[in-house]
Motif scaffolding. Sequence first.
Motif, short mmCIF file in Angstrom:
data_model
loop_
_atom_site.label_atom_id
_atom_site.label_comp_id
_atom_site.label_asym_id
_atom_site.label_seq_id
_atom_site.Cartn_x
_atom_site.Cartn_y
_atom_site.Cartn_z
N TYR A 113 47.03 31.63 44.62
CA TYR A 113 45.98 31.39 43.63
C TYR A 113 44.82 32.35 43.86
O TYR A 113 44.65 32.90 44.94
CB TYR A 113 45.50 29.94 43.71
CG TYR A 113 46.61 28.93 43.53
CD1 TYR A 113 47.09 28.62 42.28
CD2 TYR A 113 47.20 28.31 44.64
CE1 TYR A 113 48.12 27.72 42.11
CE2 TYR A 113 48.22 27.40 44.48
CZ TYR A 113 48.69 27.11 43.21
OH TYR A 113 49.71 26.22 43.04
N GLY A 114 44.05 32.53 42.82
CA GLY A 114 42.88 33.40 42.88
C GLY A 114 42.27 33.53 41.50
O GLY A 114 42.59 34.45 40.76
N LEU A 115 41.41 32.58 41.16
CA LEU A 115 40.85 32.52 39.81
C LEU A 115 39.61 33.41 39.68
O LEU A 115 38.83 33.55 40.63
CB LEU A 115 40.50 31.08 39.46
CG LEU A 115 41.69 30.11 39.47
CD1 LEU A 115 41.21 28.69 39.37
CD2 LEU A 115 42.65 30.41 38.34
N PHE A 116 39.44 33.98 38.47
CA PHE A 116 38.27 34.81 38.15
C PHE A 116 38.13 35.96 39.16
O PHE A 116 37.06 36.20 39.71
CB PHE A 116 36.99 33.99 38.12
CG PHE A 116 37.06 32.81 37.19
CD1 PHE A 116 37.03 33.00 35.82
CD2 PHE A 116 37.14 31.52 37.68
CE1 PHE A 116 37.08 31.92 34.96
CE2 PHE A 116 37.20 30.43 36.83
CZ PHE A 116 37.17 30.63 35.47
N ARG A 117 39.24 36.66 39.37
CA ARG A 117 39.24 37.75 40.35
C ARG A 117 38.24 38.85 39.97
O ARG A 117 37.50 39.34 40.81
CB ARG A 117 40.65 38.34 40.45
CG ARG A 117 40.82 39.40 41.52
CD ARG A 117 42.23 39.98 41.43
NE ARG A 117 43.21 38.94 41.61
CZ ARG A 117 43.74 38.60 42.78
NH1 ARG A 117 43.37 39.24 43.87
NH2 ARG A 117 44.65 37.65 42.86
N ARG A 118 38.25 39.24 38.71
CA ARG A 118 37.32 40.26 38.22
C ARG A 118 36.64 39.75 36.96
O ARG A 118 37.24 39.02 36.18
CB ARG A 118 38.04 41.58 37.93
CG ARG A 118 38.70 42.22 39.14
CD ARG A 118 39.25 43.59 38.80
NE ARG A 118 38.19 44.53 38.46
CZ ARG A 118 37.53 45.26 39.35
NH1 ARG A 118 37.83 45.18 40.63
NH2 ARG A 118 36.58 46.08 38.96
N MET A 119 35.41 40.14 36.75
CA MET A 119 34.66 39.73 35.57
C MET A 119 34.88 40.77 34.47
O MET A 119 34.57 41.95 34.64
CB MET A 119 33.18 39.61 35.89
CG MET A 119 32.38 38.93 34.81
SD MET A 119 33.01 37.29 34.38
CE MET A 119 32.92 36.45 35.96
N THR A 120 35.45 40.33 33.35
CA THR A 120 35.74 41.23 32.24
C THR A 120 34.61 41.16 31.21
O THR A 120 33.78 40.25 31.22
CB THR A 120 37.06 40.82 31.57
OG1 THR A 120 36.96 39.46 31.12
CG2 THR A 120 38.21 40.94 32.54
N GLY A 121 34.61 42.13 30.31
CA GLY A 121 33.63 42.12 29.23
C GLY A 121 32.22 42.42 29.66
O GLY A 121 31.27 41.89 29.08
N VAL A 122 32.06 43.27 30.69
CA VAL A 122 30.71 43.57 31.18
C VAL A 122 29.88 44.28 30.11
O VAL A 122 28.70 44.00 29.93
CB VAL A 122 30.80 44.43 32.47
CG1 VAL A 122 29.42 44.88 32.91
CG2 VAL A 122 31.48 43.64 33.57
N GLY A 123 30.52 45.19 29.34
CA GLY A 123 29.79 45.88 28.28
C GLY A 123 29.85 45.19 26.95
O GLY A 123 29.51 45.78 25.92
N GLY A 124 30.26 43.92 26.93
CA GLY A 124 30.43 43.18 25.69
C GLY A 124 31.80 42.55 25.66
O GLY A 124 32.78 43.10 26.18
N ARG A 125 31.89 41.42 25.03
CA ARG A 125 33.15 40.67 25.00
C ARG A 125 34.10 41.33 23.99
O ARG A 125 33.84 41.34 22.78
CB ARG A 125 32.87 39.24 24.57
CG ARG A 125 34.10 38.40 24.32
CD ARG A 125 33.78 37.16 23.52
NE ARG A 125 34.97 36.37 23.30
CZ ARG A 125 35.33 35.34 24.06
NH1 ARG A 125 34.56 34.98 25.05
NH2 ARG A 125 36.44 34.69 23.82
N PRO A 126 35.25 41.89 24.44
CA PRO A 126 36.19 42.47 23.48
C PRO A 126 36.93 41.37 22.72
O PRO A 126 37.36 40.38 23.32
CB PRO A 126 37.13 43.30 24.35
CG PRO A 126 37.07 42.65 25.69
CD PRO A 126 35.70 42.06 25.83
N GLU A 127 37.07 41.55 21.45
CA GLU A 127 37.72 40.55 20.61
C GLU A 127 38.53 41.26 19.52
O GLU A 127 38.05 42.21 18.89
CB GLU A 127 36.68 39.63 19.97
CG GLU A 127 37.23 38.31 19.50
CD GLU A 127 37.69 37.45 20.65
OE1 GLU A 127 38.88 37.07 20.66
OE2 GLU A 127 36.87 37.13 21.55
#
Length: 760
Positions: free
Chosen positions: A475-489
Amino acid sequence: MSVGLAIVGFGWRTARFCVPARQTCRSEFTKRKMGEIRLPRHMFLWCLSAIYMFAFASVYVQIPGLYGNEGVLPARWQLRVSGKSVVEQLKDFPTLLWFGPRLGLDTQQCMELLSLTGTLLSLMTLALPVLRDCRVFLVLWILYLSLYQVGQVFLYFQWDNLLLETGFLAILIAPMKMPWSSKVRLHDNVTFWLVRWLLFRLMFASGVVKLTSRCPTWWGLTALTYHYETQCIPTPLAWFAHQLPVWFQKLSVVGTFVIEIAVPFMFFSPIRRHRLIAFYLQVLLQVFIVLSGNYNFFNILTITLCLSLLDDQHVNFWLRRPTPKTESTLFQTLFSGLALMLEIGTYAVLGYWTVKYFDLQVDWEKKSVSSKTAFTYFEFNGFLKTVTVPSIWIGVLSLTWEIISSMFKCACVRGVLWRLWSTIQWAVMAAATVSMFAISLVPYTYIEYDAHSNLWPGIRTAFEVTDRYQLVNSYGLFRRMTGVGGRPEVVIEGSMDRNTWTEIEFMYKPGNMSAAPPVVTPHQPRLDWQMWFAALGPHTQSPWFSSLLHRLLQGKRDVIRLIQTDESQYPFSKQPPAYLRAHRYKYWFSEPKEDGSYPQRWWRRVYVEEFYPMVHLGDSYLEQMLVQHGLKDKAPPRRSSKAWLPQLLRRVGERAREIPAPLLLWTLFSSAATVCLLNSLLSRAHHQQHEPLQNKHADKQRAERTDSKVTEEEKKHEEQKEEDEKEQEENATSEEEQEEEIEEEENTEDMEEDSLRKRK
């Protein structure tokens, strides 16, 4: 500090056994006192039944659109027909879907049958205590494993693995209640310990991977300034949490590291209050996550694992039940004082390390707390190498203590046969627990290379053999924080003429900037989740996206229901779009106005690039993508049977999918919880009704005993009185005789004196 805690724990438990053997067997092993886990075990099984129900029901309503014959990723493609026997097929691919053709069901219908069976069985288990049996949990585990095997990318989430591992542990923890129930279960502490070990692996690994990933937001303590708006499906409270000051967000990250990395070592502390403090800290973290994000049943399952830190005494404290007080010896009192000193010392050391390694400083003028990481990546790796192997040995010592304690309990059972049966149970469950602990070391040591490479090869072999059954996982949740420059959608658009384009809005994921974030827990809209992952890279990394567009161009109703349960909200409900395309945007939470009032929109967005080119049915690019990823139908699906079972499944599915999934799940849970509550109230009323009769019967028996005692005493008193009277009569007779003798002697003396006078 760990050595000191171990010494205190050994001394405290030694003090508890420094009493006569007969008193130990009666007071320490047969009575329910501090350290017993009967009530937490019941709570664990009840909560796991609810989680199973949430998981099965959530998957059930999405099967036609995700895995149906005309779904995004048809499950029938996973079951390749071969000349092997059913046993060989089960060995290669363990799933009950192999038996579908024997029941006259195709793969989709068989998946619906399995998920519907799991929903109903877990619902009954939730409502009826007698069904919380180890064999029932075995059936639930097999059903979910069967769905997991063909779930592909839509079921490959860490919480699905966590549910399978927890579900297998429940098979060892749950009692065997039918057709009889054994009241002697002295191995419960041993098997229930595995839940605590799983909780430790989950939390410790989740904290470690955030730093080993070298993610700059975690190292800079700024992860939560992005998390609330970039998580998959935020809640309305996430918008408000995002507006909190930066210093508070950074301090929250510090608290997360402390709770996930340092606090888990308190799970195995011999000091009871350490485990209780750890319980409340873990629950606090999970509650904050639930309030700010929709993570289906994951947080509920984690809180369920935290129940392994409790005991009967603390649960009785919640229920305001009185607990019997025991007299402590001088030896116990001394060790209690030493334990209190070590407890306070542990909190002091934990606070000192937190202040030192995160450089916490209070700014009284600005009313804030500044923080930053005061250690390097290489220093943290050194720390990880230092604590990984000792953490394993801490687990070994803790498990050894539980096994030895249970062995002594078995030795103190009265009756030769009962003692033999308890010892056999203890031996089997202890062996199973040690085996599960051993193979769990393989995924646990993934966090540290040296510890992983030094494992015994036999453990690796055992893990490889059992890996397909998902008994243990990493297990290993939230390993890296995504969307630093804005949330891609990703936003899909459809058109009939290539001039006028209409956005296709999903029910749950962000799209419409004016729509408020939803609350869907414990349901997981798996297509919405995968849309979030697809936006993080090119569409070629998400092959299923081409299949999604293909099904929408075909106007497949089951796939449309994944996007909008109410088909009237789907812009192309009357006629499928002739053309489809997809664009990538970046979303941010809107900011409050200067006067502090709330904005009209929840989101703001900026166009980034084209995600998927314009395609239509028969388009060469779309056909190429489908063929390249093996998503092209090679053979038409078999026609639906007119037998009663497929028809019943179709009708039930149509009715169930008309209801919004979160509402359906909470309705089922409320119904089962109501039945469980009524059952509890009826049993209490029945107990209160029979209690006066029992008390009256007991009073009557006591009165009869008292009367018999009084009668016996009266008889004894009368006999004693008669004896006294006889003695008095005898004494009186003897006194009269003595007086007569004295008178005769006196008369004789007088006569002798008269005769002497006459002679003289």
